[in-house]
Design a protein around this motif. Structure first.
Motif, PDB file in Angstrom:
ATOM      1  N   UNK A 137       0.756  -1.128   0.027  1.00 21.69           N
ATOM      2  CA  UNK A 137       0.013   0.034   0.001  1.00 21.69           C
ATOM      3  C   UNK A 137       0.892   1.218   0.144  1.00 21.69           C
ATOM      4  N   UNK A 138       0.426   2.091  -0.435  1.00 19.79           N
ATOM      5  CA  UNK A 138       1.060   3.539  -0.480  1.00 19.79           C
ATOM      6  C   UNK A 138       0.230   4.772  -0.766  1.00 19.79           C
ATOM      7  N   UNK A 139       0.801   5.966  -0.260  1.00 16.17           N
ATOM      8  CA  UNK A 139       0.216   7.355  -0.452  1.00 16.17           C
ATOM      9  C   UNK A 139       0.795   8.126  -1.420  1.00 16.17           C
ATOM     10  N   UNK A 140      -0.065   8.919  -2.313  1.00 19.06           N
ATOM     11  CA  UNK A 140       0.363   9.601  -3.146  1.00 19.06           C
ATOM     12  C   UNK A 140       0.942   9.022  -4.459  1.00 19.06           C
ATOM     13  N   UNK A 141      -0.102   7.829  -4.977  1.00 16.23           N
ATOM     14  CA  UNK A 141       0.525   7.252  -6.101  1.00 16.23           C
ATOM     15  C   UNK A 141      -0.190   8.191  -7.255  1.00 16.23           C
ATOM     16  N   UNK A 142       0.735   8.353  -7.989  1.00 16.71           N
ATOM     17  CA  UNK A 142       0.670   9.152  -9.368  1.00 16.71           C
ATOM     18  C   UNK A 142       0.129   8.365 -10.600  1.00 16.71           C
ATOM     19  N   UNK A 143      -0.793   8.448 -11.210  1.00  7.88           N
ATOM     20  CA  UNK A 143      -1.301   8.001 -12.380  1.00  7.88           C
ATOM     21  C   UNK A 143      -1.944   8.891 -13.404  1.00  7.88           C
ATOM     22  N   UNK A 144      -0.948   8.708 -14.689  1.00  9.68           N
ATOM     23  CA  UNK A 144      -1.003   9.871 -15.673  1.00  9.68           C
ATOM     24  C   UNK A 144      -2.477   9.671 -16.336  1.00  9.68           C
ATOM     25  N   UNK A 145      -2.858  10.730 -17.312  1.00  4.32           N
ATOM     26  CA  UNK A 145      -4.018  10.654 -17.780  1.00  4.32           C
ATOM     27  C   UNK A 145      -3.935   9.830 -19.214  1.00  4.32           C
ATOM     28  N   UNK A 146      -5.280   9.215 -19.664  1.00  7.36           N
ATOM     29  CA  UNK A 146      -5.052   8.560 -20.733  1.00  7.36           C
ATOM     30  C   UNK A 146      -5.349   9.291 -22.026  1.00  7.36           C
ATOM     31  N   UNK A 147      -4.936   8.877 -23.130  1.00  7.60           N
ATOM     32  CA  UNK A 147      -5.104   9.407 -24.446  1.00  7.60           C
ATOM     33  C   UNK A 147      -6.439   9.695 -24.797  1.00  7.60           C
ATOM     34  N   UNK A 148      -6.900  10.977 -25.110  1.00 10.24           N
ATOM     35  CA  UNK A 148      -8.399  11.099 -25.334  1.00 10.24           C
ATOM     36  C   UNK A 148      -8.623  10.639 -26.957  1.00 10.24           C
TER      37      UNK A 148
END
Length: 304
Positions: free
Chosen positions: A282-293
């Motif tokens: 488990x973790x805090x502050x996981x960063x996920x990018x945006x998907x292509x539109x």
């Protein structure tokens, strides 16, 4: 039996023979001419002539065979020499063509990366302008909240928050992987396949994940995980081991459900059977990018 008359020159054929020999049948010798007629069907002169012809024919065939073998060896040597000469003559051109193709691929990849970065910058600017315009009144704020919910479902906005991190590491080339029993796919040493990552992602969705990324690629409605030869593609982007799966959501609830899921059970089975590395944290502050539109040209409402 009466005695023979010696005066007449007769004799007793049983003279000097014992009683046991006397009872034996008399053997009549076969004349030599009759024996030769029954056993030798070919005149000796003809047999000698046939043997002479066979000997001379074998010698002639031996010379002809050796001559054809020599001619074949010379032809093979000429063909190989011509192939080597042609390969040496075309090698510089082939190397140059490969270098040109490699340079073109690298240039195309660079252009694609720059265009992708420019597209993301323009999308960010457009989103900022849109949000500023919608914050001015109540209707705009309601519309903005609905857009945010839809953007989260469509994976078109970046997400930062707590969640789970799942790392799957391929064991690589090991000494025991040369055994057929250790080959998960016949003729291949690859252990982790696209269906393993697909099941893991589906298990995270079922565990309550709100957003997921695989190998730095955001999972969305039009994003797929598939196998292409020995590579795994996520939204047509190749990823390699270690495969990192990030899922944003309530960490505690997700962990409890994911520990009992079929996705983690398969990973544990691969860990025991093939030595695959599996790590869940488990973790805090996981960063996920945006998907292509992507532009949607056709849609159909279902469920109502």
């Amino acid at each position: 039996m009466p005695a023979p008359d010696s005066a007449l020159g007769g004799y007793d054929p049983r003279a000097g023979r014992s009683e046991r020999h006397e009872r034996r049948p008399a053997l009549i010798p076969l004349p030599g001419l009759l024996r030769s007629l029954l056993t030798e069907h070919l005149d000796p002169g003809y047999a000698a002539a046939a043997a002479a012809r066979e000997t001379s024919g074998q010698s002639r065939r031996t010379i002809a065979d050796r001559a054809w073998q020599a001619v074949a060896a010379v032809l093979i040597a000429v063909v190989f020499a011509a192939a080597v000469a042609q390969a040496r003559a075309t090698a510089p051109g082939v190397n140059a063509a490969q270098q040109v193709l490699a340079a073109s691929v690298r240039s195309a990849e660079g252009t694609t990366d720059r265009l992708t970065q420019r597209r993301d910058e323009l999308a960010t600017q457009s989103d900022s302008i849109q949000r500023r315009q919608l914050r001015d009144d109540t209707a705009g704020r309601d519309l903005l909240s609905k857009l945010d919910a839809l953007s989260l479902a469509a994976a078109t906005t970046a997400v930062i928050g707590p969640g789970l991190s799942v790392t799957v590491t391929d064991p690589g080339v090991g000494r025991d992987l040369s055994d057929v029993s250790k080959q998960r796919v016949a003729g291949s040493r690859q252990i982790i396949l696209d269906r393993d990552l697909q099941l893991t992602v589906n298990s995270l969705w079922a565990s309550g994940a709100e957003a997921i990324s695989v190998g730095g690629v955001r999972m969305g409605p039009n994003v797929t995980i598939r196998q292409a030869g020995g590579a795994i593609l996520v939204d047509n982007h190749p990823i390699s081991s270690p495969y990192t799966i990030l899922a944003v959501g309530p960490p505690g609830e997700m962990r409890d459900t994911f520990d009992r899921s079929s996705g983690l059970q398969r990973l544990r089975l691969l860990e025991v059977s093939y030595g695959v590395g599996v790590s869940v944290s488990t973790g805090d502050g996981l960063s996920l990018p945006a998907s292509a539109v992507r532009e949607i040209k056709f849609a159909k409402q279902i469920g109502r």
